[in-house]
Scaffold this active site. Structure first.
Site, PDB file in Angstrom:
ATOM      1  N   CYS A 113      17.157  21.186  60.274  1.00  0.00           N
ATOM      2  CA  CYS A 113      16.930  22.244  59.278  1.00  0.00           C
ATOM      3  C   CYS A 113      18.168  23.101  59.036  1.00  0.00           C
ATOM      4  O   CYS A 113      18.263  23.800  58.033  1.00  0.00           O
ATOM      5  CB  CYS A 113      15.768  23.129  59.703  1.00  0.00           C
ATOM      6  N   HIS A 254      15.586  29.544  56.096  1.00  0.00           N
ATOM      7  CA  HIS A 254      14.878  28.269  56.218  1.00  0.00           C
ATOM      8  C   HIS A 254      13.379  28.551  56.130  1.00  0.00           C
ATOM      9  O   HIS A 254      12.896  29.595  56.575  1.00  0.00           O
ATOM     10  CB  HIS A 254      15.221  27.610  57.559  1.00  0.00           C
ATOM     11  N   ASN A 284       7.986  22.883  54.735  1.00  0.00           N
ATOM     12  CA  ASN A 284       9.283  22.767  55.408  1.00  0.00           C
ATOM     13  C   ASN A 284       9.953  21.459  54.975  1.00  0.00           C
ATOM     14  O   ASN A 284       9.461  20.380  55.274  1.00  0.00           O
ATOM     15  CB  ASN A 284       9.043  22.794  56.930  1.00  0.00           C
TER      16      ASN A 284
END
Ligand code: ACO
Length: 329
Positions: A113, A254, A284
């Site tokens: 990520c 994020h 996500n």
């Protein structure tokens, strides 16, 4: 010395939508649980005939168009992904072929990520020290391909998408991409990972039967580390540049969990409205989350010239970090 800046951004989301109601029919879960525990309402799914390079190529084209730079003028291509088309060659090389820009260096980086943030800093250094002029940074993920749709603790979280940025030299010192804080802690490598498919545990009938090619994670442990490390990243980065928190106009975080984003805001003492949020629409998307959010914030006119923008992320590795940008577009 040359300054470095983001010359253009782009993103691409596949059309197919997977809603919480769809997931209610697949596993023992509820829209109410997913929304209150994560903030996610829906996510996008890449169609079976397409892969990470296809999403990434679209995002890359849009970033070049936004920058007003023909793809032929790109002199380096970096791709951040954990769900590349194949173990090798790199997804960057596949995107390079699709864009028709052979002959320049092209390679993947892997920081989950945090991949786009690592990539931005790498691009900055390559421009300052390596003489590159226009670097295309692509972050693309097909997270649904490594998601176990029999595991309710992970399958509600992830989605597919791609974001990209053209990074280039700019006049002036105190403008554009000012610098970054990056970190990793391999001691936590088993908190989120895919067990099989590499040299440790190659693919076999058994690994497939045991669902070992899907992502596994310890959600609640990660949650606490995410809030702490993302907050620390922002603090450390700003201290390094002697910038006060209240000078930051917008944070592009994020998008792993809305409660993580709100936890970071609370920890830093910043109003949650300063954090750009799109997790409700996309879930996500690992490395793609930050550049998609950055592109949306830019296109919505939320980023104005002279403003201080901070990106911050956390992911598998574990990796974490933040970039400091004085927006100058
Ligand atoms: N629907 C309904 N109930 C569920 C679901 C679901 N989808 N998932 C879990 N539950 C249940 C659990 O079984 C548990 O039930 P129990 O109390 O009866 O045992 C209960 O809900 C609470 O479970 P927790 O795991 O403690 O829930 P938590 O509030 O921690 O939320 C979550 C879980 C959303 C995964 C959260 O921990 C999180 O977001 N963690 C961070 C993930 C992250 O940051 N990942 C980034 C790395 S990913 C990468 O790099 C690729």
């Amino acid at each position: 010395m040359t300054g470095v800046t983001i010359l253009g951004t782009g993103s691409y989301l596949p059309e197919k939508v997977l809603t919480n109601q769809d997931l209610e029919r697949m596993v023992e879960t509820s829209d109410e649980w997913i929304v209150t525990r994560t903030g996610i309402r829906q996510r996008r799914v890449c169609p079976p005939e397409r892969a990470a390079s296809d999403l990434g190529t679209e995002a890359a084209r849009r970033a070049c168009e936004d920058a007003g730079i023909p793809e032929a003028e790109i002199d380096c291509l970096i791709c951040a992904t954990i769900t590349g088309d194949r173990p090798f060659p790199s997804t960057a090389c596949t995107i390079q072929r699709k864009l028709g820009i052979n002959g320049i260096p092209a390679f993947d980086i892997q920081a989950a990520c945090t991949g786009f943030l690592y990539g931005l800093e790498l691009a900055r250094v390559l421009i300052v020290a390596g003489g590159y002029k226009r670097i295309l940074l692509v972050a693309t993920e097909c997270m649904t391909r490594i998601t176990d749709y029999t595991d309710r603790s992970t399958c509600v979280l992830f989605g597919d998408g791609a974001g990209a940025a053209v990074v280039g030299a700019t006049q002036g010192q105190n403008t554009g991409l000012l610098g970054s804080f990056l970190a990793a802690s391999g001691e936590h490598e088993d908190l989120v990972y895919v067990p099989a498919g590499g040299s440790r545990l190659p693919a076999s009938v058994e690994t497939v039967q045991q669902h070992l090619h899907y992502l596994r994670m310890e959600g609640s442990t990660l949650f606490k580390i995410a809030v702490a490390s993302m907050s620390e990243s922002v603090r450390t980065l700003l201290q390094r540049f002697q910038i006060k928190l209240e000078e930051v106009e917008i944070v592009i975080p994020h998008q792993a969990n809305l409660r993580i984003i709100n936890g970071v805001a609370k920890n830093l003492g910043l109003p949650p409205e300063k954090f750009y949020v799109n997790i409700d629409r996309y879930g996500n998307m690992s490395a793609a989350s930050v550049p998609v959010a950055l592109d949306e914030a830019s296109k919505q006119g939320l980023l104005r010239s002279g403003q201080l923008v901070v990106t911050v992320a956390f992911g598998a590795g574990l990796t974490w970090g933040a970039n400091l940008i004085r927006w100058n577009r």
